[in-house]
Design an enzyme around this catalytic site. Structure first.
Site, PDB file in Angstrom:
ATOM      1  N   HIS A  88      -7.393   0.908  -6.318  1.00  0.00           N
ATOM      2  CA  HIS A  88      -7.624  -0.008  -5.192  1.00  0.00           C
ATOM      3  C   HIS A  88      -8.261  -1.283  -5.771  1.00  0.00           C
ATOM      4  O   HIS A  88      -9.441  -1.572  -5.539  1.00  0.00           O
ATOM      5  CB  HIS A  88      -8.519   0.660  -4.147  1.00  0.00           C
ATOM      6  CG  HIS A  88      -8.497   0.012  -2.796  1.00  0.00           C
ATOM      7  ND1 HIS A  88      -7.714  -1.094  -2.499  1.00  0.00           N
ATOM      8  CD2 HIS A  88      -9.174   0.305  -1.648  1.00  0.00           C
ATOM      9  CE1 HIS A  88      -7.913  -1.427  -1.229  1.00  0.00           C
ATOM     10  NE2 HIS A  88      -8.785  -0.604  -0.698  1.00  0.00           N
TER      11      HIS A  88
ATOM     12  N   GLN B   6     -10.126  -3.957  -3.562  1.00  0.00           N
ATOM     13  CA  GLN B   6     -11.428  -3.477  -3.082  1.00  0.00           C
ATOM     14  C   GLN B   6     -12.500  -3.691  -4.153  1.00  0.00           C
ATOM     15  O   GLN B   6     -13.575  -4.235  -3.878  1.00  0.00           O
ATOM     16  CB  GLN B   6     -11.335  -1.981  -2.743  1.00  0.00           C
ATOM     17  CG  GLN B   6     -12.636  -1.379  -2.261  1.00  0.00           C
ATOM     18  CD  GLN B   6     -13.038  -1.914  -0.894  1.00  0.00           C
ATOM     19  OE1 GLN B   6     -12.253  -1.891   0.020  1.00  0.00           O
ATOM     20  NE2 GLN B   6     -14.273  -2.396  -0.754  1.00  0.00           N
TER      21      GLN B   6
ATOM     22  N   ARG C 288     -13.651  -9.132   1.413  1.00  0.00           N
ATOM     23  CA  ARG C 288     -12.249  -8.830   1.131  1.00  0.00           C
ATOM     24  C   ARG C 288     -11.403 -10.076   1.416  1.00  0.00           C
ATOM     25  O   ARG C 288     -10.503 -10.424   0.650  1.00  0.00           O
ATOM     26  CB  ARG C 288     -11.748  -7.665   2.008  1.00  0.00           C
ATOM     27  CG  ARG C 288     -12.438  -6.317   1.786  1.00  0.00           C
ATOM     28  CD  ARG C 288     -12.125  -5.744   0.428  1.00  0.00           C
ATOM     29  NE  ARG C 288     -10.713  -5.651   0.183  1.00  0.00           N
ATOM     30  CZ  ARG C 288      -9.913  -4.662   0.618  1.00  0.00           C
ATOM     31  NH1 ARG C 288     -10.434  -3.648   1.294  1.00  0.00           N
ATOM     32  NH2 ARG C 288      -8.621  -4.658   0.337  1.00  0.00           N
TER      33      ARG C 288
ATOM     34  N   ASP D 255     -17.619   6.766  -1.167  1.00  0.00           N
ATOM     35  CA  ASP D 255     -16.339   6.661  -0.452  1.00  0.00           C
ATOM     36  C   ASP D 255     -16.068   8.041   0.165  1.00  0.00           C
ATOM     37  O   ASP D 255     -16.758   9.018  -0.157  1.00  0.00           O
ATOM     38  CB  ASP D 255     -15.232   6.253  -1.449  1.00  0.00           C
ATOM     39  CG  ASP D 255     -13.868   6.060  -0.790  1.00  0.00           C
ATOM     40  OD1 ASP D 255     -13.807   5.907   0.449  1.00  0.00           O
ATOM     41  OD2 ASP D 255     -12.847   6.068  -1.521  1.00  0.00           O
TER      42      ASP D 255
ATOM     43  N   ARG E  70       0.876  -1.179   0.000  1.00  0.00           N
ATOM     44  CA  ARG E  70       0.000   0.000   0.000  1.00  0.00           C
ATOM     45  C   ARG E  70       0.906   1.218   0.000  1.00  0.00           C
ATOM     46  O   ARG E  70       1.714   1.386   0.918  1.00  0.00           O
ATOM     47  CB  ARG E  70      -0.930  -0.010   1.210  1.00  0.00           C
ATOM     48  CG  ARG E  70      -1.688   1.287   1.405  1.00  0.00           C
ATOM     49  CD  ARG E  70      -2.796   1.182   2.444  1.00  0.00           C
ATOM     50  NE  ARG E  70      -3.923   0.413   1.946  1.00  0.00           N
ATOM     51  CZ  ARG E  70      -5.130   0.400   2.515  1.00  0.00           C
ATOM     52  NH1 ARG E  70      -5.360   1.118   3.604  1.00  0.00           N
ATOM     53  NH2 ARG E  70      -6.108  -0.328   2.009  1.00  0.00           N
TER      54      ARG E  70
ATOM     55  N   CYS F 282     -16.647   1.287   0.767  1.00  0.00           N
ATOM     56  CA  CYS F 282     -15.458   0.463   0.988  1.00  0.00           C
ATOM     57  C   CYS F 282     -15.030   0.457   2.458  1.00  0.00           C
ATOM     58  O   CYS F 282     -14.318  -0.445   2.895  1.00  0.00           O
ATOM     59  CB  CYS F 282     -14.312   0.949   0.112  1.00  0.00           C
ATOM     60  SG  CYS F 282     -13.943   2.698   0.344  1.00  0.00           S
TER      61      CYS F 282
HETATM   62  N1   CP Z   1     -11.380  -0.570   2.440  1.00  0.00           N
HETATM   63  C1   CP Z   1     -10.114  -0.647   2.857  1.00  0.00           C
HETATM   64  O1   CP Z   1      -9.189  -0.813   2.080  1.00  0.00           O
HETATM   65  O2   CP Z   1      -9.945  -0.539   4.196  1.00  0.00           O
HETATM   66  P1   CP Z   1      -8.546  -0.409   4.961  1.00  0.00           P
HETATM   67  O3   CP Z   1      -7.995   0.953   4.631  1.00  0.00           O
HETATM   68  O4   CP Z   1      -8.904  -0.553   6.406  1.00  0.00           O
HETATM   69  O5   CP Z   1      -7.619  -1.490   4.473  1.00  0.00           O
HETATM   70  N1  NVA Z   2     -10.316   6.518  -1.067  1.00  0.00           N
HETATM   71  C1  NVA Z   2      -9.970   6.045   0.250  1.00  0.00           C
HETATM   72  C2  NVA Z   2     -10.165   4.565   0.327  1.00  0.00           C
HETATM   73  C3  NVA Z   2      -9.830   3.948   1.673  1.00  0.00           C
HETATM   74  C4  NVA Z   2     -10.001   2.459   1.680  1.00  0.00           C
HETATM   75  C5  NVA Z   2      -8.532   6.419   0.560  1.00  0.00           C
HETATM   76  O1  NVA Z   2      -7.688   6.281  -0.328  1.00  0.00           O
HETATM   77  O2  NVA Z   2      -8.268   6.857   1.676  1.00  0.00           O
END
Ligand code: CP
Ligand code: NVA
Length: 305
Positions: free
Chosen positions: A128, A131, A289, A221, A101, A261
């Site tokens: 993502h 997701q 997930r 989101d 990430r 999400c």
């Molecule tokens: N939706 C999602 O990716 O959650 P986290 O940021 O908790 O991994």
């Molecule tokens: N768009 C959000 C998604 C979190 C899972 C972010 O990037 O923070």
């Protein structure tokens, strides 16, 4: 050796194959069976941003499959102590898959370029993919088929929105994007989508009530993603008319579900009333997930072809 850097990496057939493996693994898991498809395999996780769902579901999933995982914290010095090229070449001699990430997509792409093992994008500012796979799998579970179904995304044209746009077009689901002017999916992304996914279509609108009219699912989101915290106040004003609340849901068909999400900012992009309503499938999405990532791992690491 395959990677998942964005959903552009998977063909429609491969997505369906991952879903079939997922279905099998999820059914077995529900009856108490944890099939050890990846014995002795090791996952390394590198996270530049916080995570609950992604990190824990990947680590738990790897254990269910008979493998193990290592969360690689700051002490490994990723991005600080040495070049990404050196880091990737060394780490990939120790582990079978790297889950990463990062802020920049370029970091994930570079890591994958130099790694000799598979790399999975666990969220960047751009995409993502894991997701979106779990979201589409959830819709498949709920509605059986994607044909004639419409996902309506209300909010920022961000990483989640981009991955949903690729995913919907790969599985044959209609997509409507409802965003305030200036926060729609960017032109560069839309050009790539049209270039790489034959027949790709996205309906863009600035009108939430009109946008959700034919929704099978209404998805939102956060308005400010991780890394955009300083824009939170400004975005609150810009997105105020794009909140998913009971009034907006009343414009959607009665059987439309609500998706997010997570994590959610209650009172901003969605009201607690909608998030906790019987139409909300957010907890099921988060649960999936785990199952979809197990399917992805089994497929990507060659235990199920
Ligand atoms: N939706 C999602 O990716 O959650 P986290 O940021 O908790 O991994
Ligand atoms: N768009 C959000 C998604 C979190 C899972 C972010 O990037 O923070």
């Amino acid at each position: 050796m395959r990677n998942l850097l964005t959903l552009f990496d998977l063909s429609p057939e491969e997505i369906q194959r991952i879903f079939a493996i997922t279905e099998d693994l999820k059914t077995k898991f529900a009856s108490g069976l944890r099939e050890p498809l990846l014995p002795g395999r090791v996952m390394g996780l590198l996270f530049e941003k916080p995570s609950l769902r992604t990190r824990v579901s990947f680590q738990a999933g790897m254990v269910h499959l008979g493998g193990s995982s290592m969360f690689l914290g700051d002490d490994t010095g990723f991005g600080k102590r040495e070049s990404i090229a050196d880091f990737a070449q060394v780490l990939s001699q120790y582990v079978d898959v790297i889950c990463v990430r990062a802020f920049k997509q370029q970091v994930v792409d570079e890591l994958a370029h130099y790694a000799s093992c598979s790399v999975i994008n666990c969220l960047t500012d751009e995409a993502h993919p894991c997701q979106a796979l779990a979201d589409l799998y959830t819709l498949r579970e709920l509605f059986g088929t994607f044909e004639g179904r419409t996902l309506v995304y209300v909010g920022d044209g961000n990483n989640v929105a981009r991955s949903l746009a690729v995913g919907c077009n790969k599985v044959g689901m209609k997509l409507v994007m409802v965003s305030p002017p200036g926060y729609e999916l960017d032109e560069e992304f839309l050009d790539r989508l049209k270039r790489e996914v034959p027949g790709a279509e996205v309906t863009l609108t600035n009108d939430p009530a009109e946008g959700v009219r034919d929704a099978t699912a209404v998805y939102t989101d956060v308005w400010a993603s991780m890394g955009q915290e300083s824009q939170q106040q400004e975005r609150r004003k810009i997105f105020a008319d794009y909140q998913v609340n009971a009034e907006l849901m009343s414009h959607a068909p009665d059987d439309a579900v609500f998706m997010h999400c997570l994590p959610a900012h209650r009172g901003d992009e969605v009201t607690g009333e909608v998030l906790d309503s019987p139409r909300s499938v957010v907890i099921r999405q988060a649960g999936n997930r785990l199952h979809v990532q197990k399917g992805l791992l089994a497929w990507l690491l060659g235990a199920m072809t």
